[in-house]
Design a protein around this motif. Structure first.
Motif, PDB file in Angstrom:
ATOM      1  N   ASP A  29       7.506  81.897  16.079  1.00 40.52           N
ATOM      2  CA  ASP A  29       7.368  83.441  16.835  1.00 40.52           C
ATOM      3  C   ASP A  29       8.381  84.102  17.953  1.00 40.52           C
ATOM      4  O   ASP A  29       8.501  85.096  18.305  1.00 40.52           O
ATOM      5  CB  ASP A  29       6.292  84.178  16.786  1.00 40.52           C
ATOM      6  CG  ASP A  29       5.442  84.555  18.351  1.00 40.52           C
ATOM      7  OD1 ASP A  29       5.699  83.039  18.614  1.00 40.52           O
ATOM      8  OD2 ASP A  29       4.242  84.861  18.381  1.00 40.52           O
ATOM      9  N   SER A  81      13.253  85.283  19.068  1.00 40.09           N
ATOM     10  CA  SER A  81      12.533  87.122  19.089  1.00 40.09           C
ATOM     11  C   SER A  81      12.607  87.261  21.317  1.00 40.09           C
ATOM     12  O   SER A  81      12.546  86.188  21.445  1.00 40.09           O
ATOM     13  CB  SER A  81      11.271  87.400  19.062  1.00 40.09           C
ATOM     14  OG  SER A  81      11.039  88.758  19.596  1.00 40.09           O
ATOM     15  N   GLN A  96       9.734  81.832   9.132  1.00 36.19           N
ATOM     16  CA  GLN A  96       9.315  82.319  11.267  1.00 36.19           C
ATOM     17  C   GLN A  96       9.394  83.698  11.439  1.00 36.19           C
ATOM     18  O   GLN A  96      10.599  84.296  10.029  1.00 36.19           O
ATOM     19  CB  GLN A  96       9.930  81.695  11.711  1.00 36.19           C
ATOM     20  CG  GLN A  96      11.624  81.980  11.497  1.00 36.19           C
ATOM     21  CD  GLN A  96      12.193  80.553  12.507  1.00 36.19           C
ATOM     22  OE1 GLN A  96      12.477  80.830  14.172  1.00 36.19           O
ATOM     23  NE2 GLN A  96      13.373  79.761  12.208  1.00 36.19           N
ATOM     24  N   THR A  97       8.838  84.416  11.979  1.00 35.83           N
ATOM     25  CA  THR A  97       9.181  85.984  12.330  1.00 35.83           C
ATOM     26  C   THR A  97      10.803  85.555  12.832  1.00 35.83           C
ATOM     27  O   THR A  97      10.865  85.068  13.907  1.00 35.83           O
ATOM     28  CB  THR A  97       7.913  86.565  13.347  1.00 35.83           C
ATOM     29  OG1 THR A  97       7.136  86.134  12.666  1.00 35.83           O
ATOM     30  CG2 THR A  97       8.487  87.948  13.742  1.00 35.83           C
ATOM     31  N   ASP A 148       7.818  86.944   6.104  1.00 32.12           N
ATOM     32  CA  ASP A 148       7.493  88.099   6.115  1.00 32.12           C
ATOM     33  C   ASP A 148       8.395  88.761   5.630  1.00 32.12           C
ATOM     34  O   ASP A 148       9.551  88.725   5.978  1.00 32.12           O
ATOM     35  CB  ASP A 148       6.036  88.387   6.943  1.00 32.12           C
ATOM     36  CG  ASP A 148       7.436  88.916   8.371  1.00 32.12           C
ATOM     37  OD1 ASP A 148       7.562  90.071   8.260  1.00 32.12           O
ATOM     38  OD2 ASP A 148       6.557  88.697   9.276  1.00 32.12           O
ATOM     39  N   SER A 187      10.399  90.986   8.670  1.00 35.38           N
ATOM     40  CA  SER A 187      11.387  90.155   9.429  1.00 35.38           C
ATOM     41  C   SER A 187      12.965  89.834   8.238  1.00 35.38           C
ATOM     42  O   SER A 187      14.018  89.332   8.477  1.00 35.38           O
ATOM     43  CB  SER A 187      10.673  88.542   8.768  1.00 35.38           C
ATOM     44  OG  SER A 187      10.176  88.543  10.123  1.00 35.38           O
ATOM     45  N   ASP A 247       4.204  81.558   5.875  1.00 36.89           N
ATOM     46  CA  ASP A 247       4.122  80.853   7.241  1.00 36.89           C
ATOM     47  C   ASP A 247       3.522  79.467   6.546  1.00 36.89           C
ATOM     48  O   ASP A 247       2.615  79.031   6.196  1.00 36.89           O
ATOM     49  CB  ASP A 247       2.216  81.513   8.635  1.00 36.89           C
ATOM     50  CG  ASP A 247       2.745  80.749   9.242  1.00 36.89           C
ATOM     51  OD1 ASP A 247       2.081  79.359   9.889  1.00 36.89           O
ATOM     52  OD2 ASP A 247       3.524  81.115  10.312  1.00 36.89           O
ATOM     53  N   SER A 296       1.955  92.796  17.688  1.00 36.80           N
ATOM     54  CA  SER A 296       3.014  93.055  17.523  1.00 36.80           C
ATOM     55  C   SER A 296       3.322  92.880  16.189  1.00 36.80           C
ATOM     56  O   SER A 296       2.020  92.744  15.030  1.00 36.80           O
ATOM     57  CB  SER A 296       3.859  91.548  18.434  1.00 36.80           C
ATOM     58  OG  SER A 296       3.522  90.705  17.105  1.00 36.80           O
ATOM     59  N   LYS A 330       4.710  90.827  14.408  1.00 36.66           N
ATOM     60  CA  LYS A 330       4.055  89.819  12.860  1.00 36.66           C
ATOM     61  C   LYS A 330       3.068  89.366  12.353  1.00 36.66           C
ATOM     62  O   LYS A 330       2.869  88.684  11.597  1.00 36.66           O
ATOM     63  CB  LYS A 330       4.214  88.428  13.991  1.00 36.66           C
ATOM     64  CG  LYS A 330       3.144  87.669  14.548  1.00 36.66           C
ATOM     65  CD  LYS A 330       3.069  86.698  16.093  1.00 36.66           C
ATOM     66  CE  LYS A 330       1.833  87.444  16.789  1.00 36.66           C
ATOM     67  NZ  LYS A 330       2.853  85.641  17.869  1.00 36.66           N
TER      68      LYS A 330
END
Length: 414
Positions: free
Chosen positions: A120, A123, A153-154, A181, A184, A202, A343, A345
């Motif tokens: 994550d 960012s 990944q995010t 996801d 994202s 994931d 968050s 995520k």
């Protein structure tokens, strides 16, 4: 390096000579921003889950691999979870700026680089300094024109314009981007990234574990509570860094008090990060303190690796937690979960799997979250059905990623 296809390779990872198994060259894979020494068991879960996927892809492609790992973390050591592992490098600032460093050398020797971004950290949620430290290593890979894949990944969020600019540059120069996801995937569109993008999930869903039939008192409902030390301390800056709408310390104590006093429940504290260097991150240190305050709770022995943590979690009836990979460990082992999200995520990942039982610490008040806790406890059967359906969808999404790797390994020039 970690050898796949059950082939143990020599431990001299720094040789420039191309290895072979029989007459077949061995492909070198660099797993960037992974670790088998991190006290954050989530990072370890990503690494071990990713290795499982690579093993399958290599078997399907008829290839032999050796896997180098570069990332952060020296708190624990579970490299024995991959017996063939020969080396893991610390990707520090000194290694980045030294042309003769082992980090630069394994980058130059890699046939492909798979970057998980610690799950994550693509960012500036955790700060600009961290994002740029990681991005400098990515630039080292890209200037060498190495195949570079953002593993699932995010993506985002990015609060600052210059961080957004760097993210766009790295994404456009990459070979392929896998989001973990739907949110994202949308974030990539917002950044103008629409080519060579695939949504997966994931990779920690593939983390191996030994199922535990039951832990503790079998006559009681067993609830795991994962309390994040990072949130407990207000983030790295100690000033409600993540913008929570609740007093996390007060809420955590209320949660433990109410649940541990219920004679039908057995509450297990589930720390998922150990950090002797950064007390603000150390879940286990906090869990010991809370166990002293709430002696009816159960405190398991300190987990030595992510698989041990997941195996323990698999024996629970419900997990309530703020650490993303503690909740994934529960979900992927068939245990209903109530994520306490700090968050997007969490929402992005679980809603991508059709699972809506999520508490939002940044929007909901304490009473609303406690109502969700009560609902989860009283609807375990429904949640188990949703978890089962979600895991089937996760398998499909990860198969897409595995097939990409299989195809890449088959086509890569040796």
């Amino acid at each position: 390096m970690c050898a796949t296809n059950a082939t143990t390779l020599p431990e001299d990872a720094m040789t420039d000579e191309k290895r072979t198994v029989g007459e077949q060259p061995v492909l070198r894979i660099l797993l960037l921003w992974h670790s088998l020494r991190s006290g954050n068991l989530g990072v370890g879960a990503l690494t071990l889950g990713h290795i499982e996927i690579l093993k399958r892809a290599a078997a399907q492609a008829g290839r032999h691999l050796e896997i180098d790992i570069a990332g952060w973390g020296r708190e624990l050591d579970y490299r024995n979870a991959c017996p063939e592992l020969g080396i893991q490098l610390h990707a520090g600032r000194r290694e980045v700026f030294s042309p003769s460093s082992d980090l630069n050398r394994i980058i130059s020797q890699a046939d492909i680089v798979l970057d998980i971004g610690s799950g994550d950290s693509f960012s500036d949620l955790y700060g600009t300094r961290r994002f740029w430290a990681m991005s400098l290593v990515r630039l080292l890979v890209l200037v060498r024109r190495k195949p570079f894949v953002f593993a699932p990944q995010t993506v985002g969020p990015f609060k600052r314009r210059y961080n957004r600019w760097m993210a766009q540059l790295l994404l456009r120069w990459s070979t392929h981007v896998f989001a973990r996801d739907g949110l994202s995937t949308q974030a990539l569109r917002d950044l103008g990234i629409t080519q060579n993008v695939t949504e997966a999930i994931d990779v920690a869903f593939r983390l191996p574990f030994q199922r535990t039939s039951a832990v503790g008192d079998t006559t009681k409902m067993k609830i795991g509570i994962n309390i994040s030390a990072l949130l407990h301390h207000g983030g790295y800056q100690g000033s409600n860094q993540f913008g929570l709408a609740v007093d996390y310390v007060g809420f955590s104590r209320r949660l433990l008090s109410e649940l541990s006093d219920d004679p039908n429940l057995e509450v297990h504290l589930i720390p998922h990060v150990v950090s002797t260097a950064f007390k603000v991150e150390d879940d286990y240190l906090l869990a010991r303190t809370l166990h002293d305050e709430f002696p009816k709770t159960v405190l398991p022995p300190e987990f030595r690796d992510p698989m041990e943590a997941k195996s323990y979690i698999s024996g629970l009836d419900l997990l309530i937690g703020s650490r993303m990979h503690a909740t994934i460990a529960a979900f992927s082992s068939g245990v209903p979960v109530l994520p306490l999200a700090y968050s997007r995520k969490f929402k992005g990942l679980f809603e991508s799997l059709g699972y809506s039982m999520i508490a939002d610490l940044t929007r909901e008040n304490e009473d609303e979250i406690m109502n969700r806790v009560s609902h989860a406890c009283s609807h375990l059967s429904d949640l188990k059905g949703a978890v089962k359906a979600g895991n089937a969808l996760a398998d499909e999404k990860l198969l897409t990623y595995e097939n990409y790797l299989t195809d890449f390994l088959q086509k890569i020039s040796t």
